[in-house]
Design a protein around this motif. Structure first.
Motif, PDB file in Angstrom:
ATOM      1  N   ARG A 300       9.663 -61.129 -65.819  1.00  0.00           N
ATOM      2  CA  ARG A 300       9.301 -60.829 -67.211  1.00  0.00           C
ATOM      3  C   ARG A 300       9.310 -59.325 -67.475  1.00  0.00           C
ATOM      4  NH1 ARG A 300       4.712 -59.356 -70.080  1.00  0.00           N
ATOM      5  NH2 ARG A 300       3.426 -59.314 -68.197  1.00  0.00           N
ATOM      6  N   LEU A 301       8.674 -58.565 -66.595  1.00  0.00           N
ATOM      7  CA  LEU A 301       8.568 -57.121 -66.800  1.00  0.00           C
ATOM      8  C   LEU A 301       9.898 -56.414 -66.606  1.00  0.00           C
ATOM      9  CD1 LEU A 301       5.153 -56.634 -64.970  1.00  0.00           C
ATOM     10  CD2 LEU A 301       5.564 -56.517 -67.433  1.00  0.00           C
ATOM     11  N   LEU A 302      10.720 -56.949 -65.715  1.00  0.00           N
ATOM     12  CA  LEU A 302      12.046 -56.375 -65.517  1.00  0.00           C
ATOM     13  C   LEU A 302      12.947 -56.648 -66.719  1.00  0.00           C
ATOM     14  CD1 LEU A 302      13.087 -57.003 -61.783  1.00  0.00           C
ATOM     15  CD2 LEU A 302      13.230 -54.830 -63.008  1.00  0.00           C
ATOM     16  N   ASN A 303      12.973 -57.886 -67.159  1.00  0.00           N
ATOM     17  CA  ASN A 303      13.855 -58.262 -68.265  1.00  0.00           C
ATOM     18  C   ASN A 303      13.481 -57.565 -69.563  1.00  0.00           C
ATOM     19  OD1 ASN A 303      15.307 -59.912 -66.588  1.00  0.00           O
ATOM     20  ND2 ASN A 303      14.370 -61.820 -67.281  1.00  0.00           N
ATOM     21  N   ARG A 310      13.211 -49.180 -59.976  1.00  0.00           N
ATOM     22  CA  ARG A 310      12.738 -48.138 -59.057  1.00  0.00           C
ATOM     23  C   ARG A 310      11.220 -48.215 -58.841  1.00  0.00           C
ATOM     24  NH1 ARG A 310      14.429 -44.982 -63.568  1.00  0.00           N
ATOM     25  NH2 ARG A 310      12.692 -44.119 -64.784  1.00  0.00           N
ATOM     26  N   ALA A 311      10.491 -48.677 -59.880  1.00  0.00           N
ATOM     27  CA  ALA A 311       9.046 -48.822 -59.727  1.00  0.00           C
ATOM     28  C   ALA A 311       8.715 -49.972 -58.781  1.00  0.00           C
ATOM     29  CB  ALA A 311       8.393 -49.055 -61.089  1.00  0.00           C
ATOM     30  N   TRP A 312       9.499 -51.057 -58.874  1.00  0.00           N
ATOM     31  CA  TRP A 312       9.281 -52.177 -57.948  1.00  0.00           C
ATOM     32  C   TRP A 312       9.626 -51.762 -56.515  1.00  0.00           C
ATOM     33  CZ3 TRP A 312       6.454 -55.886 -59.712  1.00  0.00           C
ATOM     34  CH2 TRP A 312       6.486 -56.210 -61.069  1.00  0.00           C
ATOM     35  N   SER A 313      10.692 -51.003 -56.353  1.00  0.00           N
ATOM     36  CA  SER A 313      11.070 -50.542 -55.008  1.00  0.00           C
ATOM     37  C   SER A 313      10.005 -49.635 -54.432  1.00  0.00           C
ATOM     38  CB  SER A 313      12.418 -49.801 -55.072  1.00  0.00           C
ATOM     39  OG  SER A 313      13.453 -50.668 -55.513  1.00  0.00           O
ATOM     40  N   ALA A 318       5.265 -48.904 -50.725  1.00  0.00           N
ATOM     41  CA  ALA A 318       3.839 -48.616 -50.552  1.00  0.00           C
ATOM     42  C   ALA A 318       3.122 -49.774 -49.857  1.00  0.00           C
ATOM     43  CB  ALA A 318       3.206 -48.333 -51.910  1.00  0.00           C
ATOM     44  N   LEU A 319       3.432 -51.009 -50.259  1.00  0.00           N
ATOM     45  CA  LEU A 319       2.809 -52.169 -49.619  1.00  0.00           C
ATOM     46  C   LEU A 319       3.246 -52.294 -48.160  1.00  0.00           C
ATOM     47  CD1 LEU A 319       3.079 -54.831 -52.478  1.00  0.00           C
ATOM     48  CD2 LEU A 319       1.017 -53.678 -51.674  1.00  0.00           C
ATOM     49  N   HIS A 320       4.520 -51.997 -47.911  1.00  0.00           N
ATOM     50  CA  HIS A 320       5.018 -52.061 -46.539  1.00  0.00           C
ATOM     51  C   HIS A 320       4.317 -51.028 -45.666  1.00  0.00           C
ATOM     52  CE1 HIS A 320       7.920 -51.366 -43.202  1.00  0.00           C
ATOM     53  NE2 HIS A 320       8.080 -52.681 -43.295  1.00  0.00           N
ATOM     54  N   GLN A 321       4.130 -49.820 -46.167  1.00  0.00           N
ATOM     55  CA  GLN A 321       3.443 -48.789 -45.393  1.00  0.00           C
ATOM     56  C   GLN A 321       1.996 -49.173 -45.109  1.00  0.00           C
ATOM     57  OE1 GLN A 321       3.939 -44.679 -46.754  1.00  0.00           O
ATOM     58  NE2 GLN A 321       5.834 -45.289 -47.789  1.00  0.00           N
ATOM     59  N   ARG A 322       1.336 -49.782 -46.078  1.00  0.00           N
ATOM     60  CA  ARG A 322      -0.048 -50.229 -45.858  1.00  0.00           C
ATOM     61  C   ARG A 322      -0.085 -51.285 -44.763  1.00  0.00           C
ATOM     62  NH1 ARG A 322      -2.974 -54.543 -48.043  1.00  0.00           N
ATOM     63  NH2 ARG A 322      -5.261 -54.258 -47.889  1.00  0.00           N
ATOM     64  N   TRP A 323       0.850 -52.246 -44.839  1.00  0.00           N
ATOM     65  CA  TRP A 323       0.912 -53.273 -43.779  1.00  0.00           C
ATOM     66  C   TRP A 323       1.152 -52.621 -42.426  1.00  0.00           C
ATOM     67  CZ3 TRP A 323       5.593 -53.970 -41.065  1.00  0.00           C
ATOM     68  CH2 TRP A 323       5.572 -54.980 -40.088  1.00  0.00           C
ATOM     69  N   ALA A 360      -2.797 -53.386 -55.638  1.00  0.00           N
ATOM     70  CA  ALA A 360      -1.827 -52.300 -55.573  1.00  0.00           C
ATOM     71  C   ALA A 360      -1.395 -51.868 -56.974  1.00  0.00           C
ATOM     72  CB  ALA A 360      -0.611 -52.717 -54.759  1.00  0.00           C
ATOM     73  N   PRO A 361      -1.339 -50.562 -57.250  1.00  0.00           N
ATOM     74  CA  PRO A 361      -0.856 -50.095 -58.558  1.00  0.00           C
ATOM     75  C   PRO A 361       0.641 -50.340 -58.709  1.00  0.00           C
ATOM     76  CG  PRO A 361      -1.205 -48.242 -57.078  1.00  0.00           C
ATOM     77  CD  PRO A 361      -1.721 -49.455 -56.358  1.00  0.00           C
ATOM     78  N   LEU A 362       1.095 -50.273 -59.939  1.00  0.00           N
ATOM     79  CA  LEU A 362       2.519 -50.456 -60.233  1.00  0.00           C
ATOM     80  C   LEU A 362       2.949 -49.378 -61.213  1.00  0.00           C
ATOM     81  CD1 LEU A 362       5.187 -52.064 -60.142  1.00  0.00           C
ATOM     82  CD2 LEU A 362       4.274 -53.515 -61.971  1.00  0.00           C
ATOM     83  N   ASP A 363       3.897 -48.549 -60.785  1.00  0.00           N
ATOM     84  CA  ASP A 363       4.424 -47.488 -61.657  1.00  0.00           C
ATOM     85  C   ASP A 363       3.310 -46.578 -62.163  1.00  0.00           C
ATOM     86  OD1 ASP A 363       6.528 -46.142 -62.777  1.00  0.00           O
ATOM     87  OD2 ASP A 363       6.608 -47.372 -64.590  1.00  0.00           O
TER      88      ASP A 363
END
Length: 408
Positions: A300-303, A310-313, A318-323, A360-363
């Motif tokens: 929805r947010l992408l469309n 780039r914000a999703w990437s 960030a989530l991967h680094q936390r893991w 987790a924040p987004l953008d």
């Protein structure tokens, strides 16, 4: 009980306020004042850098009648208005460098109507023809005539010429292109595609602000002069508020996540990972709802163009680094792990990573729904071929040549 006559008057006053808002946003001039019931129904003053001021005087006539139009040839609406303009012209010319007079109505005015001919008179010959016709009509009116055409005819040719040259008729909904006044004003907001469906609500908010400003001035016995910046700021605030609402993730309960889920859940790698940890079917079902709800919101947010890829990437990373930090804490800082403790450690990594307390924040914006982070982690746990893949037990670790050497 509201009578039909009262309703007609209220509709007329409302139309006047609508016209004021439309004029405010349709003006291309940078420094303006809009007056309501000041020098006319609506007045626009345009201030130039050199200190001069141009003025537009607007008379608004609204009708709910099926037939006819307010500016009939013999109507008081027409000639009383022109009488007022003629009467105030000398003073207006002393105050303003340029003056325009607008006759506005929501009805269509026929080509043969006098109001139309006055508006269309642009050449000296056409103006003189209108003056001659006014004098002819005034000569035959009776003593009981209330249209005030006789009073208009009493002004000299120079005065009549000055006003007629500056008259402009705007009919058919009171907009140049005939669009309904409300719809035309909403178009002037230049709303982006994601806000078009909020146009009516934004319009009501701005019209309400205009009413409040006028009422406050009138209660204080002051003229209602309005500047555009507070209304432009209100428009920006309304647009930003709706964008934030669209930006924020919806509640889990409001998302029909099952519409996105096709096929067997066992085919999803993140479910296989959770089942490997011997987590309950109930937990896996909740995880499935989090995953598909997150997927739905991301689409929805992408469309809508609200959150770019780039914000999703960036959030992936960030989530991967936390893991990775949580995993390192258990595997690198707690010493050697007995062979039988592997499952327990994997559960701890999953537990801490999938904590419902982490949003987790987004953008650069905070998020509020736990599923929006949990579902994102399940998405990463499903993407084995990507650099941001997460896993709980080493049994799911990618081969070293597939993970750029990050596998433990």
């Amino acid at each position: 009980m509201v009578t039909a006559e009262a309703g007609t008057k209220i509709a007329g006053y409302t139309y006047q306020l609508q016209r004021a808002l439309h004029r405010m946003f349709s003006s291309v001039h940078g420094n303006i004042l809009i007056g309501v019931e000041t020098g006319d129904d609506v007045v626009e003053l345009r201030m130039s850098d050199d200190g001069t001021i141009d003025a537009v005087f607007e008379q608004d006539k609204h009708t709910i009648k099926e037939s006819g139009q307010p500016y009939q040839d013999g109507s008081k609406n027409l000639w009383h208005t022109i009488h007022i303009w003629l009467d105030s012209a000398v003073k207006a010319r002393e105050q303003y460098s340029e003056i325009r007079y607008y006759l506005v109505t929501n009805k269509s005015v026929p080509v043969q109507a006098m109001a139309r001919r006055l508006s269309d008179a642009t050449t000296p010959e056409e103006v003189e023809a209108c003056i001659a016709e006014i004098r002819e009509k005034a000569a035959v009116v009776g003593e009981n005539d209330k249209s005030e055409i006789a009073a208009v005819s009493g002004f000299d040719d120079a005065s009549l010429r000055f006003v007629i040259e500056r008259i402009e008729l705007v009919d058919s909904s009171g907009t140049v292109d005939g669009v309904r006044i409300k719809d035309a004003t909403i178009r002037l907001f230049h709303l982006t595609d994601d806000l078009v469906d909020k146009g009516e609500e934004i319009y009501r908010g701005l019209l309400g602000q205009l009413v409040d400003c006028c009422q406050s001035a009138w209660i204080s016995r002051e003229p209602a002069w309005l500047r555009k910046p507070p209304f432009a700021e209100r428009l920006r605030s309304e647009m930003n508020a709706y964008r934030v609402d669209r930006y924020l993730e919806r509640s889990l309960a409001s998302i029909a996540w099952r519409e996105y889920h096709k096929g067997d859940a066992k085919d999803l790698l993140f479910i296989a990972q959770l089942q490997h940890l011997r987590l309950s079917d109930e937990y896996c079902t909740r995880a499935l709802s989090h995953y598909w709800s997150f997927y739905s919101e991301r689409i929805r947010l992408l469309n809508a163009g609200i959150v770019l890829q780039r914000a999703w990437s960036a959030r992936d990373g960030a989530l991967h680094q936390r893991w990775r930090a949580i995993r390192d804490e258990y595997l690198e800082f707690e010493g050697d792990i007995d062979e039988g403790d592997g499952m327990a450690i994997a559960k701890k990594i999953a537990r801490d990573t999938l904590s419902g307390d982490h949003r987790a924040p987004l953008d650069g914006r905070e998020t509020s729904e736990p599923y929006f982070t949990l579902g994102h982690y399940h998405d990463l746990a499903n993407r084995r071929a990507d650099d941001v893949f997460v896993y709980w037990d080493d049994a799911f670790a990618p081969a070293k040549d597939d993970s750029d050497g990050e596998a433990s």
